[in-house]
Motif scaffolding. Sequence first.
Motif, PDB file in Angstrom:
ATOM      1  N   ASP A 190       0.824  -1.189   0.000  1.00 24.54           N
ATOM      2  CA  ASP A 190       0.000   0.000   0.000  1.00 24.54           C
ATOM      3  C   ASP A 190       0.870   1.257   0.000  1.00 24.54           C
ATOM      4  N   ALA A 191       1.872   1.259   0.880  1.00 26.41           N
ATOM      5  CA  ALA A 191       2.739   2.427   0.986  1.00 26.41           C
ATOM      6  C   ALA A 191       3.432   2.683  -0.351  1.00 26.41           C
ATOM      7  N   SER A 192       3.847   1.613  -1.004  1.00 30.95           N
ATOM      8  CA  SER A 192       4.596   1.800  -2.244  1.00 30.95           C
ATOM      9  C   SER A 192       3.691   2.256  -3.392  1.00 30.95           C
ATOM     10  N   MET A 193       2.391   2.202  -3.179  1.00 34.50           N
ATOM     11  CA  MET A 193       1.451   2.644  -4.224  1.00 34.50           C
ATOM     12  C   MET A 193       0.945   4.063  -3.981  1.00 34.50           C
ATOM     13  N   MET A 194       1.194   4.580  -2.787  1.00 36.01           N
ATOM     14  CA  MET A 194       0.575   5.857  -2.409  1.00 36.01           C
ATOM     15  C   MET A 194       0.873   6.989  -3.389  1.00 36.01           C
ATOM     16  N   SER A 195       2.151   7.137  -3.737  1.00 37.02           N
ATOM     17  CA  SER A 195       2.483   8.283  -4.586  1.00 37.02           C
ATOM     18  C   SER A 195       1.832   8.118  -5.952  1.00 37.02           C
ATOM     19  N   MET A 196       1.816   6.879  -6.424  1.00 30.11           N
ATOM     20  CA  MET A 196       1.179   6.638  -7.719  1.00 30.11           C
ATOM     21  C   MET A 196      -0.310   6.978  -7.653  1.00 30.11           C
ATOM     22  N   ARG A 197      -0.933   6.569  -6.556  1.00 29.06           N
ATOM     23  CA  ARG A 197      -2.367   6.859  -6.401  1.00 29.06           C
ATOM     24  C   ARG A 197      -2.643   8.344  -6.430  1.00 29.06           C
ATOM     25  N   ARG A 198      -1.798   9.083  -5.724  1.00 28.07           N
ATOM     26  CA  ARG A 198      -2.005  10.541  -5.701  1.00 28.07           C
ATOM     27  C   ARG A 198      -1.891  11.104  -7.110  1.00 28.07           C
ATOM     28  N   LYS A 199      -0.915  10.573  -7.846  1.00 29.15           N
ATOM     29  CA  LYS A 199      -0.687  11.089  -9.212  1.00 29.15           C
ATOM     30  C   LYS A 199      -1.858  10.813 -10.138  1.00 29.15           C
ATOM     31  N   ILE A 200      -2.425   9.609 -10.008  1.00 28.19           N
ATOM     32  CA  ILE A 200      -3.452   9.270 -11.010  1.00 28.19           C
ATOM     33  C   ILE A 200      -4.855   9.661 -10.567  1.00 28.19           C
ATOM     34  N   PHE A 201      -4.953  10.202  -9.363  1.00 31.03           N
ATOM     35  CA  PHE A 201      -6.268  10.529  -8.838  1.00 31.03           C
ATOM     36  C   PHE A 201      -7.005  11.485  -9.785  1.00 31.03           C
ATOM     37  N   GLY A 202      -8.206  11.104 -10.159  1.00 28.37           N
ATOM     38  CA  GLY A 202      -9.033  11.974 -10.987  1.00 28.37           C
ATOM     39  C   GLY A 202      -8.694  11.955 -12.463  1.00 28.37           C
ATOM     40  N   LEU A 203      -7.680  11.198 -12.849  1.00 28.55           N
ATOM     41  CA  LEU A 203      -7.318  11.173 -14.275  1.00 28.55           C
ATOM     42  C   LEU A 203      -8.075  10.073 -15.009  1.00 28.55           C
ATOM     43  N   ARG A 204      -8.244  10.269 -16.294  1.00 30.31           N
ATOM     44  CA  ARG A 204      -8.878   9.234 -17.118  1.00 30.31           C
ATOM     45  C   ARG A 204      -7.805   8.227 -17.533  1.00 30.31           C
ATOM     46  N   PRO A 205      -8.244   6.999 -17.898  1.00 36.17           N
ATOM     47  CA  PRO A 205      -7.250   5.984 -18.275  1.00 36.17           C
ATOM     48  C   PRO A 205      -6.270   6.443 -19.348  1.00 36.17           C
ATOM     49  N   ASP A 206      -6.787   7.183 -20.364  1.00 35.02           N
ATOM     50  CA  ASP A 206      -5.871   7.598 -21.429  1.00 35.02           C
ATOM     51  C   ASP A 206      -4.844   8.606 -20.915  1.00 35.02           C
ATOM     52  N   GLN A 207      -5.290   9.418 -19.959  1.00 34.77           N
ATOM     53  CA  GLN A 207      -4.332  10.388 -19.373  1.00 34.77           C
ATOM     54  C   GLN A 207      -3.301   9.644 -18.518  1.00 34.77           C
ATOM     55  N   ILE A 208      -3.794   8.633 -17.822  1.00 39.86           N
ATOM     56  CA  ILE A 208      -2.890   7.859 -16.957  1.00 39.86           C
ATOM     57  C   ILE A 208      -1.799   7.196 -17.804  1.00 39.86           C
ATOM     58  N   LYS A 209      -2.220   6.667 -18.931  1.00 36.40           N
ATOM     59  CA  LYS A 209      -1.271   5.967 -19.796  1.00 36.40           C
ATOM     60  C   LYS A 209      -0.146   6.882 -20.229  1.00 36.40           C
ATOM     61  N   GLN A 210      -0.483   8.170 -20.357  1.00 38.99           N
ATOM     62  CA  GLN A 210       0.532   9.090 -20.855  1.00 38.99           C
ATOM     63  C   GLN A 210       1.519   9.564 -19.796  1.00 38.99           C
ATOM     64  N   LEU A 211       1.220   9.250 -18.558  1.00 42.63           N
ATOM     65  CA  LEU A 211       2.135   9.699 -17.496  1.00 42.63           C
ATOM     66  C   LEU A 211       3.482   9.006 -17.638  1.00 42.63           C
ATOM     67  N   PRO A 212       4.567   9.759 -17.571  1.00 44.12           N
ATOM     68  CA  PRO A 212       5.883   9.105 -17.658  1.00 44.12           C
ATOM     69  C   PRO A 212       6.129   8.221 -16.436  1.00 44.12           C
ATOM     70  N   LYS A 213       6.799   7.109 -16.657  1.00 41.19           N
ATOM     71  CA  LYS A 213       7.003   6.127 -15.595  1.00 41.19           C
ATOM     72  C   LYS A 213       7.704   6.737 -14.375  1.00 41.19           C
ATOM     73  N   GLU A 214       8.662   7.642 -14.654  1.00 42.51           N
ATOM     74  CA  GLU A 214       9.430   8.230 -13.546  1.00 42.51           C
ATOM     75  C   GLU A 214       8.533   8.992 -12.582  1.00 42.51           C
ATOM     76  N   GLU A 215       7.459   9.569 -13.151  1.00 42.60           N
ATOM     77  CA  GLU A 215       6.573  10.359 -12.293  1.00 42.60           C
ATOM     78  C   GLU A 215       5.798   9.480 -11.330  1.00 42.60           C
ATOM     79  N   LEU A 216       5.615   8.237 -11.717  1.00 36.67           N
ATOM     80  CA  LEU A 216       4.862   7.320 -10.859  1.00 36.67           C
ATOM     81  C   LEU A 216       5.764   6.598  -9.871  1.00 36.67           C
ATOM     82  N   ASP A 217       6.978   6.350 -10.306  1.00 39.04           N
ATOM     83  CA  ASP A 217       7.872   5.520  -9.510  1.00 39.04           C
ATOM     84  C   ASP A 217       8.719   6.373  -8.547  1.00 39.04           C
ATOM     85  N   LEU A 218       8.035   7.012  -7.613  1.00 41.12           N
ATOM     86  CA  LEU A 218       8.754   7.886  -6.671  1.00 41.12           C
ATOM     87  C   LEU A 218       9.161   7.100  -5.423  1.00 41.12           C
ATOM     88  N   PRO A 219      10.199   7.560  -4.714  1.00 41.52           N
ATOM     89  CA  PRO A 219      10.596   6.843  -3.489  1.00 41.52           C
ATOM     90  C   PRO A 219       9.466   6.839  -2.458  1.00 41.52           C
TER      91      PRO A 219
END
Length: 503
Positions: A439-468
Amino acid sequence: MMTALEISQNLTLARENTMIGNYQNAEVLYIGTLEMLNRFMKTISEPSRRNHWEEAQKKISLEYEKVKQLSQTLQFFRVKTKGDIPIGTRRFYRDEQPVRDTGDLNLNDDDPDVWAPPTPVEHNNFRGNGPNKSRISNVKKVDTKRKDSRVVSSTTGRRSDAKLKSTKKEERPSSSKSDRDQEPVEKKEETEEKKFECHGMDRELADTLERDIVQKNPNIKWDDIADLHEAKRLLEEAVVLPMLMPEFFTGIRRPWKGVLMVGPPGTGKTMLAKAVATECSTTFFNVSSSTLTSKYRGESEKMVRLLFEMARFYAPSTIFIDEIDSLCSRRGSESEHEASRRVKSELLVQMDGITANNEEPGKVVMVLAATNFPWDIDEALRRRLEKRIYIPLPSLEGREALLRINLREVKLDPEVNLADIAEKLDGFSGADITNVCRDASMMSMRRKIFGLRPDQIKQLPKEELDLPVTTRDFQEALMKNNKSVSSEDLVKYEKWMNEFGSS
Ligand code: ADP
């Protein structure tokens, strides 16, 4: 106690991962959800509520199957790119773990109650392509060469035990050129592997057993399991040593007929069983009792007989029976109870039978069972499970080790103090801790994708999701995840162990 909320949170995570194309993580989360659901459903007795949850379970299983298929298709291409296996020859088995990016999650991917349906091709051609073909593949070999084409090369045929042993020695992991040069020879060896033939018994059942229950590469080592030093030591003494030096364990020193691991859910009992099989390179038969009594209704006793016959054939073997309490359980319908009763009688007969067999050096079959409800086990079965080991909740030191194991594949913010977190996780089981980490390792990703549509999510660069992972992530995860074992339960285990334990 598992709550509906926790299950739904896990499911949400699974779906979120699917949405962003992280199928391997999604698979693990689906398996986790189904496992939680299974446990949760055991606590429901009211039929209408149960039906409702069974419906949900079916739907989630379907979803999971779809994700799995997708992931396998992708995996297929990945394997092909690496030039390992020609297209069309690769098959996937339940015990064949996909390559994962997050090593921490691969510990939970093996729910015996949730099996992939066999594809027609796999089923029809099974004689020539079953998992058994690489039964003797050394676990260490697969560890370093997961996509080893030898694992999927097809085989049939028989050969003597002597030959089997010699091949066992020759199969070593190596990527050196000289070894690669020898590969055709090794492949040839493998095509001559020993094969279980069932005499007069239902062949299809034997095939099913081989496909679903024989697990070649549990691939869990002692070091993958945090804490539990005493349990490891006892298991080594009770199971591993008799396998390693069978000559010594004869007569009064005969191995135990069966070893029972008792303890709260999620404390690593299944992992320990897998580690036993890995560490002594035995054939691992992974059965859940609910599978024996439900999946093969009507065929269950035959199945148990066949299971033991196979185990003797492939000896040394470890038969791991999870949730053994459900064989004695009074829950469910009358017919379920009747099936359980018959399976249990057959199991008792078979367990008595292995004692004589175990006197024969090199032919040891060990029954390892696990339960979260030892008080449900009746006397006859308990007597056969002579050695009873308690698998406790992790200690403080163990919790920190668990955090490290779970987080070894993710980036950690340097501020994070694992010792502090371990302190806060007092009373959490290993599985609870895994959930917190996930859960903890998903938190930052969840915050990033919150409210976005699937197509917008797909466009997010991997680095933006994979935060420490940060301390805040842990705090949030800790707020959402509660411990699953109550202190009353702990008292119950303690009482049972005082009365019946033998460690
Ligand atoms: P049990 O069989 O006791 O219910 P499992 O062995 O299935 O528990 O453990 C469930 C999950 O919890 C594992 O897949 C693993 O992620 C985690 N886990 C539990 N105990 C440990 C441990 N001691 N070391 C590492 N992981 C653990």
